[in-house]
Design an enzyme around this catalytic site. Sequence first.
Site, PDB file in Angstrom:
ATOM      1  CG  HIS A  18      -0.399   0.287   2.111  1.00 22.25           C
ATOM      2  ND1 HIS A  18       0.284   1.224   3.117  1.00 22.25           N
ATOM      3  CD2 HIS A  18       0.280  -1.363   3.119  1.00 22.25           C
ATOM      4  CE1 HIS A  18       0.981   0.887   4.199  1.00 22.25           C
ATOM      5  NE2 HIS A  18       0.677  -0.380   4.685  1.00 22.25           N
ATOM      6  CG  MET A  23      -0.062   4.601  12.137  1.00 25.23           C
ATOM      7  SD  MET A  23       0.120   6.257  12.950  1.00 25.23           S
ATOM      8  CE  MET A  23      -1.251   7.702  12.419  1.00 25.23           C
ATOM      9  CG  ASN A  24       3.457   4.018   6.735  1.00 25.32           C
ATOM     10  OD1 ASN A  24       2.903   3.502   5.617  1.00 25.32           O
ATOM     11  ND2 ASN A  24       3.969   2.146   7.024  1.00 25.32           N
ATOM     12  N   GLY A  31       0.687  -1.942  11.634  1.00 30.66           N
ATOM     13  CA  GLY A  31      -0.030  -3.622  12.320  1.00 30.66           C
ATOM     14  C   GLY A  31      -1.486  -3.590  12.270  1.00 30.66           C
ATOM     15  CD  GLU A  88       2.021  -5.872   8.107  1.00 29.37           C
ATOM     16  OE1 GLU A  88       1.916  -7.163   8.335  1.00 29.37           O
ATOM     17  OE2 GLU A  88       2.292  -4.959   7.798  1.00 29.37           O
TER      18      GLU A  88
END
Length: 189
Positions: A18, A23-24, A31, A88
């Site tokens: 994706h 958050m990345n 998760g 995930e």
Amino acid sequence: MIDLESALLRRPFVFMRHGETPMNARGLICGATDVPLSSEGEEQARRAAWLGRYPWSCVASSGMQRAQHTARLAVGGHPVIALPGLNERHWGQLELAPLAEQTPYEVTPPGGESWAAFRQRVLAALNSVLECHEWPLFVAHSGVYRVIRELQTGTPHGPRIENAQPILVKPHRSGWELTLCEENWLEHR
């Protein structure tokens, strides 16, 4: 011990992680936390829109919004099947913690999903599509890619796959071959 060589049906497919999430970008473990794409993640998915020109037998994504949105932006003309088995890994108490706190993959995080259970779930989802479709595209997560890469290398460890990065996964005599897909890759495969 799982027989990794025979765990996945020996058919070629393309896998894409994706696009970026907030958050990345912050270096956090995302998760099972269902977060949207960032504006950069949406742009990354749009840059992969060339994938929409190909006649996929199936486009499958995880059930999480970041993967589904990436798939719709990248291959908008194709219907997308959501498969929760491609979600995930659940990192339990480590959800949204800094990546530096992540346990090794083989260690079950407190309150989280074991690597063996995650791998079994992912392989079952991949195989459910590969049984019926000759040329699928999967859009999911870096953990799912680690399961696939383990078939090639024997370990889930290694560099993280980039966001919106399509990878051709092909069986060959001695295992699996993973190759970065460029825009005109299908004409040369």
